[in-house]
Structures are given as structure tokens and as C-alpha cells.
Design a protein around this motif. Structure first.
Motif, PDB file in Angstrom:
ATOM      1  N   GLU A 157       0.823  -1.197   0.000  1.00 19.00           N
ATOM      2  CA  GLU A 157       0.000   0.000   0.000  1.00 19.00           C
ATOM      3  C   GLU A 157       0.864   1.256   0.000  1.00 19.00           C
ATOM      4  N   LEU A 158       1.990   1.214   0.724  1.00 19.69           N
ATOM      5  CA  LEU A 158       2.920   2.343   0.701  1.00 19.69           C
ATOM      6  C   LEU A 158       3.451   2.574  -0.713  1.00 19.69           C
ATOM      7  N   VAL A 159       3.838   1.501  -1.374  1.00 16.55           N
ATOM      8  CA  VAL A 159       4.365   1.606  -2.735  1.00 16.55           C
ATOM      9  C   VAL A 159       3.290   2.152  -3.671  1.00 16.55           C
ATOM     10  N   ARG A 160       2.078   1.642  -3.533  1.00 11.29           N
ATOM     11  CA  ARG A 160       0.986   2.091  -4.395  1.00 11.29           C
ATOM     12  C   ARG A 160       0.716   3.586  -4.192  1.00 11.29           C
ATOM     13  N   GLY A 161       0.731   4.033  -2.935  1.00 13.78           N
ATOM     14  CA  GLY A 161       0.503   5.445  -2.661  1.00 13.78           C
ATOM     15  C   GLY A 161       1.601   6.329  -3.213  1.00 13.78           C
ATOM     16  N   MET A 162       2.859   5.936  -3.001  1.00 16.57           N
ATOM     17  CA  MET A 162       3.972   6.737  -3.512  1.00 16.57           C
ATOM     18  C   MET A 162       3.954   6.792  -5.032  1.00 16.57           C
ATOM     19  N   ARG A 163       3.653   5.668  -5.667  1.00 14.66           N
ATOM     20  CA  ARG A 163       3.609   5.647  -7.127  1.00 14.66           C
ATOM     21  C   ARG A 163       2.514   6.577  -7.655  1.00 14.66           C
ATOM     22  N   ALA A 164       1.371   6.604  -6.974  1.00 15.13           N
ATOM     23  CA  ALA A 164       0.285   7.494  -7.393  1.00 15.13           C
ATOM     24  C   ALA A 164       0.706   8.957  -7.272  1.00 15.13           C
ATOM     25  N   SER A 165       1.444   9.295  -6.211  1.00 16.25           N
ATOM     26  CA  SER A 165       1.901  10.674  -6.053  1.00 16.25           C
ATOM     27  C   SER A 165       2.968  11.034  -7.078  1.00 16.25           C
ATOM     28  N   ILE A 166       3.842  10.086  -7.416  1.00 17.68           N
ATOM     29  CA  ILE A 166       4.839  10.356  -8.457  1.00 17.68           C
ATOM     30  C   ILE A 166       4.141  10.601  -9.793  1.00 17.68           C
ATOM     31  N   ALA A 167       3.121   9.799 -10.098  1.00 17.98           N
ATOM     32  CA  ALA A 167       2.369   9.994 -11.342  1.00 17.98           C
ATOM     33  C   ALA A 167       1.701  11.368 -11.355  1.00 17.98           C
ATOM     34  N   ALA A 168       1.218  11.820 -10.198  1.00 23.12           N
ATOM     35  CA  ALA A 168       0.617  13.150 -10.114  1.00 23.12           C
ATOM     36  C   ALA A 168       1.659  14.229 -10.358  1.00 23.12           C
ATOM     37  N   MET A 169       2.887  14.021  -9.905  1.00 18.90           N
ATOM     38  CA  MET A 169       3.953  14.991 -10.160  1.00 18.90           C
ATOM     39  C   MET A 169       4.288  15.052 -11.646  1.00 18.90           C
ATOM     40  N   VAL A 170       4.367  13.896 -12.289  1.00 21.18           N
ATOM     41  CA  VAL A 170       4.656  13.867 -13.718  1.00 21.18           C
ATOM     42  C   VAL A 170       3.585  14.649 -14.483  1.00 21.18           C
ATOM     43  N   ALA A 171       2.327  14.465 -14.109  1.00 24.74           N
ATOM     44  CA  ALA A 171       1.221  15.127 -14.800  1.00 24.74           C
ATOM     45  C   ALA A 171       1.267  16.642 -14.653  1.00 24.74           C
ATOM     46  N   THR A 172       1.939  17.126 -13.614  1.00 27.52           N
ATOM     47  CA  THR A 172       2.047  18.562 -13.406  1.00 27.52           C
ATOM     48  C   THR A 172       3.455  19.081 -13.708  1.00 27.52           C
ATOM     49  N   GLY A 173       4.209  18.322 -14.499  1.00 27.70           N
ATOM     50  CA  GLY A 173       5.445  18.837 -15.062  1.00 27.70           C
ATOM     51  C   GLY A 173       6.708  18.608 -14.271  1.00 27.70           C
ATOM     52  N   THR A 174       6.697  17.711 -13.297  1.00 29.35           N
ATOM     53  CA  THR A 174       7.876  17.469 -12.473  1.00 29.35           C
ATOM     54  C   THR A 174       8.679  16.285 -13.011  1.00 29.35           C
ATOM     55  N   ALA A 175       9.983  16.497 -13.181  1.00 28.70           N
ATOM     56  CA  ALA A 175      10.858  15.467 -13.724  1.00 28.70           C
ATOM     57  C   ALA A 175      11.750  14.819 -12.676  1.00 28.70           C
ATOM     58  N   GLY A 176      11.733  15.344 -11.446  1.00 28.58           N
ATOM     59  CA  GLY A 176      12.568  14.784 -10.392  1.00 28.58           C
ATOM     60  C   GLY A 176      12.160  15.338  -9.048  1.00 28.58           C
ATOM     61  N   PHE A 177      12.595  14.661  -8.002  1.00 23.60           N
ATOM     62  CA  PHE A 177      12.233  15.093  -6.651  1.00 23.60           C
ATOM     63  C   PHE A 177      13.237  14.551  -5.656  1.00 23.60           C
ATOM     64  N   ALA A 178      13.331  15.225  -4.509  1.00 28.38           N
ATOM     65  CA  ALA A 178      14.196  14.788  -3.412  1.00 28.38           C
ATOM     66  C   ALA A 178      13.302  14.423  -2.233  1.00 28.38           C
ATOM     67  N   ASP A 179      13.379  13.170  -1.824  1.00 23.56           N
ATOM     68  CA  ASP A 179      12.468  12.662  -0.809  1.00 23.56           C
ATOM     69  C   ASP A 179      13.208  12.260   0.456  1.00 23.56           C
ATOM     70  N   PHE A 180      12.728  12.730   1.602  1.00 22.26           N
ATOM     71  CA  PHE A 180      13.184  12.233   2.893  1.00 22.26           C
ATOM     72  C   PHE A 180      12.414  10.939   3.146  1.00 22.26           C
ATOM     73  N   ARG A 181      13.112   9.807   3.074  1.00 23.02           N
ATOM     74  CA  ARG A 181      12.429   8.519   3.052  1.00 23.02           C
ATOM     75  C   ARG A 181      12.606   7.776   4.367  1.00 23.02           C
ATOM     76  N   GLU A 182      11.503   7.570   5.038  1.00 25.22           N
ATOM     77  CA  GLU A 182      11.510   6.814   6.274  1.00 25.22           C
ATOM     78  C   GLU A 182      11.579   5.309   5.989  1.00 25.22           C
TER      79      GLU A 182
END
Length: 347
Positions: free
Chosen positions: A93-118
Motif C-alpha cells: 500500500e505504501l508503494v501504491r501510494g507513492m507511485r500514485a503521487s509520483i504519477a501526479a507529479m509527472v502530470a504537473t510537469g515534475t521530472a525529479g524530486f528529493a524525498d526524505f524517506r523513512e
């Protein structure tokens, strides 16, 4: 064009100064090989793709929970609400949620991100799994042992964690990035963070004048997260975070969206909010939404020899065609419906 090369023509924002020129951009092997003036006409806008310089995408699974409490009660490690939710959520479920947020970033023009990952090494692996195959490259700053298998250390406030000295020493020894949360609710932890000479500071919402001068002198970029700061109640005026003062001092700031639990990871929304509340020049806001790509070892700007991470915008699809200033319009008005094509060539 052959061999995976392509050309795109339009009104482009070039270089770090984001100057507007009508050009043809040729890309080969994912790299911009030439930028040539073009005498023709094209309604297309070509702009650098964005880089979200601070996220916590694991928090997607806790999106918009009706919660109350102090900042510490919500997000302080290791027992803040978000950490308890992350620990109780199945990995799939964590993977599914993160993937959905990454897809949302792509749709709004983001090509990369820096994540503080727990979540230690498994948390890092989960984010890599979530990002696999998507046109959005993560810079992962691990925690709880995840530093050893990621791109660096994403350290909370020096007052929240033990063993920061060893974490920084190991990251430095491996040639990795070191980033600290600092100054989010008060300035008390900024000076201690600066003793580690970090590559990046996140927030500095309440940095003092002396601290800002020191940060600028040390040439440390600051990631500001305005919407998150306001939603979490640590900012209530345009003085916090001190965007205007950072610029006046000649410092660098990047834009980030912070916790997906509270804020959509959408830099278009972040830019529009920052323009409305902080009144910074649109070109500075747009630059801040791009230049975090330095964390991934690239400029992020449209320049010969740089990787091609481009957005094609068709202003004819809306009233954007009446724009008298492309940079201001992108910052204040663009939404995902205006991005006609993401040309995000990842190697």
C-alpha cells in the motif's frame, strides 16, 4: 530524426536566467545537442521541467486525515502520527501510494524530486520500486539506516534525532548528500545544523538575519515549503519563510511541497501560492521550481550539453494565449491541463 533524436520548436525559456527566445532544440540520446534560433512562428512554449526539492511521499497513505495536534505530535520521529501510520501500513500500500503521487507529479510537469524517506533500507527500496518506469527521477535521502543505500542522509531536526554526527560522517565518507530539517517552527536548531556544513537545509521558516547571512555565506541552498508551513501553522505572514530576504542577500532557494499527508505534490500550485503570498518576482519562483535539479547533479535548465527534461505547453488550449509574460503566466496560472506534452527523456 534518426537514432532516437528529435527536434522541438517554440518559444523557449533558456538558461538559468530563463530568457525567452524562439528556437529549435535538438535532442539526441537524451541530451540537448543544439539550440538554434528559428525565424518561423510557433505558439508552443518550451520550458524546463520542474524539480520538487522536498517531499515525504510515503505520507500519501495518510492523505487529508482529519487530524489535530502540534507539529511534533504529527511529524516528529520516531513516534509522531505519520510515523505510526507508516509503520502500520502494508508495504504494498505504501508503494501504491507513492507511485500514485509520483504519477501526479509527472502530470504537473515534475521530472525529479528529493524525498526524505523513512523506513530504513526497505523504505528506500520501496520508493525505488514506486518510481520504476515513471518519468520522474528520485533523489532519495534515507533515514534509520537507509542513508547507506540511498543518495544521502535526510536528517530531521538535530533536536529530534540521536547520532547525527555518525550519520553525517558516514554520508560524507561515501560522498553522499547531507540534508537537515531546520528552523521550521523556531530558529533554535539552525546553528547546530550549520555546524555539520550540510548540502541542503529544508524550511528555515524562522531563520534569523544572522543565520540567513551565515547560510548565504556558506552557499547552502534552502528548500522552502510555503503551503505546508501555512497549513501546519508555522507560518502566518510573508516574512516566513523569509523568501524576500534570501533573495536580497543573494542566497538560493528551491521549492518543495513537503508532506503528501497535507499538501498535494504539485509545484504548479506551490508556485501560484508563493507568487500570491510572497510577491517574489515570477522568474525567481520559476527558477526555484527548477534549480533543485542540482541535487540530482544537473542544472535543470535548457542549455546545450544538459539532459533534456522539457515541458511543451500549448497556450491555445486556454486563455494563456493572451499572456504578455510567459514566466509570470506559468508561475501564476498554469495547471496540468495546459501541459500538452512532457518530454522527459530519462537515461
Amino acid at each position: 530524426m534518426q537514432d532516437g533524436s528529435y527536434a522541438v520548436t517554440g518559444r523557449a525559456l533558456l538558461g538559468e536566467d530563463l530568457r525567452e527566445e524562439h528556437v529549435t532544440i535538438v535532442v539526441s540520446g537524451g541530451v540537448i545537442t543544439s539550440i538554434e534560433p528559428c525565424s518561423g512562428s510557433s505558439d508552443r512554449w518550451i520550458v524546463p521541467a520542474f524539480f520538487n526539492a522536498h517531499t515525504h511521499l510515503g505520507d500519501t497513505v495518510a492523505m487529508d486525515l482529519p487530524v489535530r495536534g502540534s507539529l511534533a505530535e504529527l511529524v516528529k520521529p520516531p513516534n509522531g502520527l505519520k510515523h505510526r501510520i507508516l509503520a502500520a501500513t502494508p508495504r504494498t500500500e505504501l508503494v501504491r501510494g507513492m507511485r500514485a503521487s509520483i504519477a501526479a507529479m509527472v502530470a504537473t510537469g515534475t521530472a525529479g524530486f528529493a524525498d526524505f524517506r523513512e523506513g530504513g533500507p526497505d523504505g528506500v527500496a520501496a520508493l525505488r520500486e514506486a518510481a520504476a518506469g515513471l518519468d520522474c527521477r528520485p533523489v532519495i535521502l534515507g533515514r534509520q539506516g537507509g542513508e547507506r543505500v540511498s543518495d544521502g542522509a535526510g536528517i530531521s531536526s538535530v533536536h529530534d534525532v540521536a547520532g547525527a554526527e555518525e550519520t553525517v560522517r558516514e554520508a560524507r565518507g561515501a560522498g553522499k548528500l547531507v540534508a537537515f530539517h531546520a528552523g521550521e517552527k523556531n530558529p533554535d536548531d539552525i546553528d547546530e545544523a550549520l555546524e555539520f556544513e550540510p548540502d541542503l537545509l529544508v524550511h528555515c521558516t524562522h531563520a534569523t538575519e544572522t543565520q540567513l547571512c551565515r547560510i548565504v555565506d556558506m552557499e547552502i541552498p534552502i528548500v522552502v515549503c510555503p503551503r505546508s508551513n501555512w497549513l501546519l501553522g508555522v507560518a502566518a505572514s510573508p516574512a516566513h519563510p523569509p523568501i524576500t530576504r534570501i533573495l536580497e542577500l543573494g542566497g538560493r532557494f528551491f521549492l518543495g511541497t513537503d508532506n503528501a499527508m497535507f499538501v498535494q505534490p504539485d509545484l504548479l500550485q506551490e508556485m501560484a501560492f508563493t507568487a500570491a503570498v510572497y510577491r517574489a518576482p515570477p522568474v525567481e519562483i520559476l527558477r526555484a521550481a527548477i534549480s533543485g535539479a542540482a541535487l540530482a547533479g544537473r542544472s535543470g535548465f535548457i542549455e546545450e550539453g544538459q539532459e533534456a527534461h522539457l515541458l511543451a505547453i500549448d497556450p491555445r488550449k486556454s486563455n494563456l494565449s493572451f499572456s504578455n509574460d510567459i514566466r509570470a503566466t506559468i508561475v501564476k496560472r498554469l495547471d496540468s491541463s495546459g501541459v500538452s506534452r512532457n518530454i522527459l527523456t530519462l537515461q
